[in-house]
Design a protein around this motif. Structure first.
Motif, PDB file in Angstrom:
ATOM      1  N   ALA A   1       0.834  -1.207   0.000  1.00  0.00           N
ATOM      2  CA  ALA A   1       0.000   0.000   0.000  1.00  0.00           C
ATOM      3  C   ALA A   1       0.868   1.256   0.000  1.00  0.00           C
ATOM      4  O   ALA A   1       1.864   1.341   0.723  1.00  0.00           O
ATOM      5  CB  ALA A   1      -0.910  -0.013   1.227  1.00  0.00           C
ATOM      6  N   PHE A   2       0.486   2.201  -0.831  1.00  0.00           N
ATOM      7  CA  PHE A   2       1.200   3.467  -0.966  1.00  0.00           C
ATOM      8  C   PHE A   2       2.661   3.257  -1.370  1.00  0.00           C
ATOM      9  O   PHE A   2       3.533   4.021  -1.015  1.00  0.00           O
ATOM     10  CB  PHE A   2       1.128   4.290   0.320  1.00  0.00           C
ATOM     11  CG  PHE A   2      -0.266   4.476   0.811  1.00  0.00           C
ATOM     12  CD1 PHE A   2      -1.145   5.317   0.151  1.00  0.00           C
ATOM     13  CD2 PHE A   2      -0.719   3.799   1.924  1.00  0.00           C
ATOM     14  CE1 PHE A   2      -2.446   5.481   0.589  1.00  0.00           C
ATOM     15  CE2 PHE A   2      -2.021   3.959   2.377  1.00  0.00           C
ATOM     16  CZ  PHE A   2      -2.880   4.799   1.711  1.00  0.00           C
ATOM     17  N   SER A   3       2.926   2.175  -2.087  1.00  0.00           N
ATOM     18  CA  SER A   3       4.266   1.815  -2.575  1.00  0.00           C
ATOM     19  C   SER A   3       5.254   1.574  -1.436  1.00  0.00           C
ATOM     20  O   SER A   3       6.462   1.713  -1.611  1.00  0.00           O
ATOM     21  CB  SER A   3       4.799   2.890  -3.532  1.00  0.00           C
ATOM     22  OG  SER A   3       3.993   2.958  -4.669  1.00  0.00           O
ATOM     23  N   PHE A   4       4.756   1.177  -0.277  1.00  0.00           N
ATOM     24  CA  PHE A   4       5.603   0.881   0.872  1.00  0.00           C
ATOM     25  C   PHE A   4       6.634  -0.176   0.508  1.00  0.00           C
ATOM     26  O   PHE A   4       6.294  -1.236  -0.012  1.00  0.00           O
ATOM     27  CB  PHE A   4       4.723   0.407   2.041  1.00  0.00           C
ATOM     28  CG  PHE A   4       5.474   0.001   3.267  1.00  0.00           C
ATOM     29  CD1 PHE A   4       6.222   0.925   3.976  1.00  0.00           C
ATOM     30  CD2 PHE A   4       5.436  -1.298   3.714  1.00  0.00           C
ATOM     31  CE1 PHE A   4       6.909   0.559   5.110  1.00  0.00           C
ATOM     32  CE2 PHE A   4       6.113  -1.684   4.845  1.00  0.00           C
ATOM     33  CZ  PHE A   4       6.861  -0.752   5.551  1.00  0.00           C
TER      34      PHE A   4
ATOM     35  N   HIS B   1      -2.067  13.603  -6.144  1.00  0.00           N
ATOM     36  CA  HIS B   1      -2.544  12.312  -6.653  1.00  0.00           C
ATOM     37  C   HIS B   1      -2.507  11.286  -5.530  1.00  0.00           C
ATOM     38  O   HIS B   1      -1.472  11.110  -4.889  1.00  0.00           O
ATOM     39  CB  HIS B   1      -1.659  11.806  -7.801  1.00  0.00           C
ATOM     40  CG  HIS B   1      -1.909  12.501  -9.090  1.00  0.00           C
ATOM     41  ND1 HIS B   1      -2.641  11.924 -10.102  1.00  0.00           N
ATOM     42  CD2 HIS B   1      -1.539  13.719  -9.530  1.00  0.00           C
ATOM     43  CE1 HIS B   1      -2.710  12.766 -11.109  1.00  0.00           C
ATOM     44  NE2 HIS B   1      -2.050  13.853 -10.784  1.00  0.00           N
ATOM     45  N   TRP B   2      -3.642  10.643  -5.309  1.00  0.00           N
ATOM     46  CA  TRP B   2      -3.667   9.482  -4.427  1.00  0.00           C
ATOM     47  C   TRP B   2      -2.830   8.412  -5.114  1.00  0.00           C
ATOM     48  O   TRP B   2      -2.815   8.349  -6.347  1.00  0.00           O
ATOM     49  CB  TRP B   2      -5.119   9.015  -4.274  1.00  0.00           C
ATOM     50  CG  TRP B   2      -5.316   7.976  -3.237  1.00  0.00           C
ATOM     51  CD1 TRP B   2      -5.458   6.639  -3.449  1.00  0.00           C
ATOM     52  CD2 TRP B   2      -5.403   8.164  -1.832  1.00  0.00           C
ATOM     53  NE1 TRP B   2      -5.625   5.981  -2.264  1.00  0.00           N
ATOM     54  CE2 TRP B   2      -5.590   6.901  -1.243  1.00  0.00           C
ATOM     55  CE3 TRP B   2      -5.325   9.283  -0.991  1.00  0.00           C
ATOM     56  CZ2 TRP B   2      -5.706   6.709   0.121  1.00  0.00           C
ATOM     57  CZ3 TRP B   2      -5.450   9.089   0.366  1.00  0.00           C
ATOM     58  CH2 TRP B   2      -5.640   7.831   0.911  1.00  0.00           C
ATOM     59  N   PRO B   3      -2.101   7.585  -4.389  1.00  0.00           N
ATOM     60  CA  PRO B   3      -1.338   6.529  -5.076  1.00  0.00           C
ATOM     61  C   PRO B   3      -2.264   5.667  -5.952  1.00  0.00           C
ATOM     62  O   PRO B   3      -3.390   5.359  -5.565  1.00  0.00           O
ATOM     63  CB  PRO B   3      -0.757   5.711  -3.922  1.00  0.00           C
ATOM     64  CG  PRO B   3      -0.682   6.693  -2.788  1.00  0.00           C
ATOM     65  CD  PRO B   3      -1.879   7.585  -2.945  1.00  0.00           C
ATOM     66  N   ALA B   4      -1.785   5.307  -7.121  1.00  0.00           N
ATOM     67  CA  ALA B   4      -2.583   4.485  -8.037  1.00  0.00           C
ATOM     68  C   ALA B   4      -2.945   3.173  -7.342  1.00  0.00           C
ATOM     69  O   ALA B   4      -2.195   2.655  -6.520  1.00  0.00           O
ATOM     70  CB  ALA B   4      -1.805   4.218  -9.319  1.00  0.00           C
TER      71      ALA B   4
ATOM     72  N   VAL C   1      -6.811   8.605  -8.745  1.00  0.00           N
ATOM     73  CA  VAL C   1      -7.710   9.644  -8.241  1.00  0.00           C
ATOM     74  C   VAL C   1      -6.840  10.819  -7.811  1.00  0.00           C
ATOM     75  O   VAL C   1      -5.811  10.636  -7.150  1.00  0.00           O
ATOM     76  CB  VAL C   1      -8.544   9.118  -7.049  1.00  0.00           C
ATOM     77  CG1 VAL C   1      -9.390  10.219  -6.448  1.00  0.00           C
ATOM     78  CG2 VAL C   1      -9.415   7.949  -7.497  1.00  0.00           C
ATOM     79  N   HIS C   2      -7.253  12.019  -8.172  1.00  0.00           N
ATOM     80  CA  HIS C   2      -6.431  13.192  -7.844  1.00  0.00           C
ATOM     81  C   HIS C   2      -7.302  14.413  -7.605  1.00  0.00           C
ATOM     82  O   HIS C   2      -8.470  14.466  -8.006  1.00  0.00           O
ATOM     83  CB  HIS C   2      -5.428  13.467  -8.961  1.00  0.00           C
ATOM     84  CG  HIS C   2      -6.070  13.716 -10.290  1.00  0.00           C
ATOM     85  ND1 HIS C   2      -6.412  14.967 -10.731  1.00  0.00           N
ATOM     86  CD2 HIS C   2      -6.446  12.847 -11.265  1.00  0.00           C
ATOM     87  CE1 HIS C   2      -6.964  14.863 -11.938  1.00  0.00           C
ATOM     88  NE2 HIS C   2      -6.996  13.588 -12.275  1.00  0.00           N
ATOM     89  N   TRP C   3      -6.719  15.365  -6.936  1.00  0.00           N
ATOM     90  CA  TRP C   3      -7.358  16.662  -6.714  1.00  0.00           C
ATOM     91  C   TRP C   3      -6.295  17.718  -6.938  1.00  0.00           C
ATOM     92  O   TRP C   3      -5.333  17.789  -6.203  1.00  0.00           O
ATOM     93  CB  TRP C   3      -7.912  16.747  -5.288  1.00  0.00           C
ATOM     94  CG  TRP C   3      -8.736  17.972  -5.088  1.00  0.00           C
ATOM     95  CD1 TRP C   3      -8.345  19.136  -4.493  1.00  0.00           C
ATOM     96  CD2 TRP C   3     -10.081  18.170  -5.505  1.00  0.00           C
ATOM     97  NE1 TRP C   3      -9.354  20.037  -4.501  1.00  0.00           N
ATOM     98  CE2 TRP C   3     -10.447  19.471  -5.118  1.00  0.00           C
ATOM     99  CE3 TRP C   3     -11.013  17.381  -6.166  1.00  0.00           C
ATOM    100  CZ2 TRP C   3     -11.712  19.991  -5.378  1.00  0.00           C
ATOM    101  CZ3 TRP C   3     -12.258  17.912  -6.404  1.00  0.00           C
ATOM    102  CH2 TRP C   3     -12.593  19.185  -6.010  1.00  0.00           C
TER     103      TRP C   3
END
Length: 167
Positions: free
Chosen positions: A62-65, A138-141, A132-134
């Protein structure tokens, strides 16, 4: 009926069909993305002002951990997923099929975990495609498997708040 007296047909194992559906849908979408999209952020497909499709690899969790590690994390995350899946299937076996909320939650997590483990073992990384982004954030893909795991986990937490535990 005691938990030990629940037959296989009456147990939560019946809900593993949902896990299979999540797994098949996840792998199918990932293969579609791999075969139809170019790799990388520069090739993203803008769908909505806050949502893109993109084809990227995640070597971590998760989150490229731990994604920057030498490759050992692939096997660590796979082993953890196998342990969690085994525990959840054992729990489903002990539950009654009529306990829908919990069995659905477990099945979503199992299907998602198996989908991501499949990627880790076959490809050496997890295929992500939802972005998803704002603005510039960017939220991690992520992918369908990640979504199923998160929805299942939220369902378990909500169950803890709202479902009365039997004495």
């Amino acid at each position: 009926m005691t938990k030990q007296a629940i037959t296989l047909k009456q147990s939560g194992i019946r809900w593993l069909g949902l896990a299979l559906l999540v797994f098949i849908a996840d792998i199918g979408i990932k293969y579609f993305v791999m075969n139809t999209m170019n790799y990388g952020w520069e090739h993203r497909l803008e769908v909505l002002p806050f949502f893109n499709f993109v084809y990227v690899h995640n070597f971590g969790a998760a989150f490229s951990f731990l994604s920057d590690q030498a490759g050992w994390q692939r096997w660590l995350f796979s082993a953890i997923a196998f342990a969690v899946v085994a525990f959840l299937i054992f729990s489903m076996r002990r539950s009654n099929a009529s306990e829908k909320w919990g069995n659905i939650a477990y099945a979503l997590i199992v299907g998602g975990a198996v989908g991501n483990v499949f990627d880790r073992i076959v490809h050496g990384f997890v295929i992500d495609y939802l972005d998803v982004h704002w603005g510039n954030y960017h939220w991690p893909a992520f992918n369908l498997a990640d979504s199923a795991i998160c929805v299942g986990a939220v369902m378990i937490v909500l169950e803890g708040f709202f479902v009365k535990k039997q004495q």
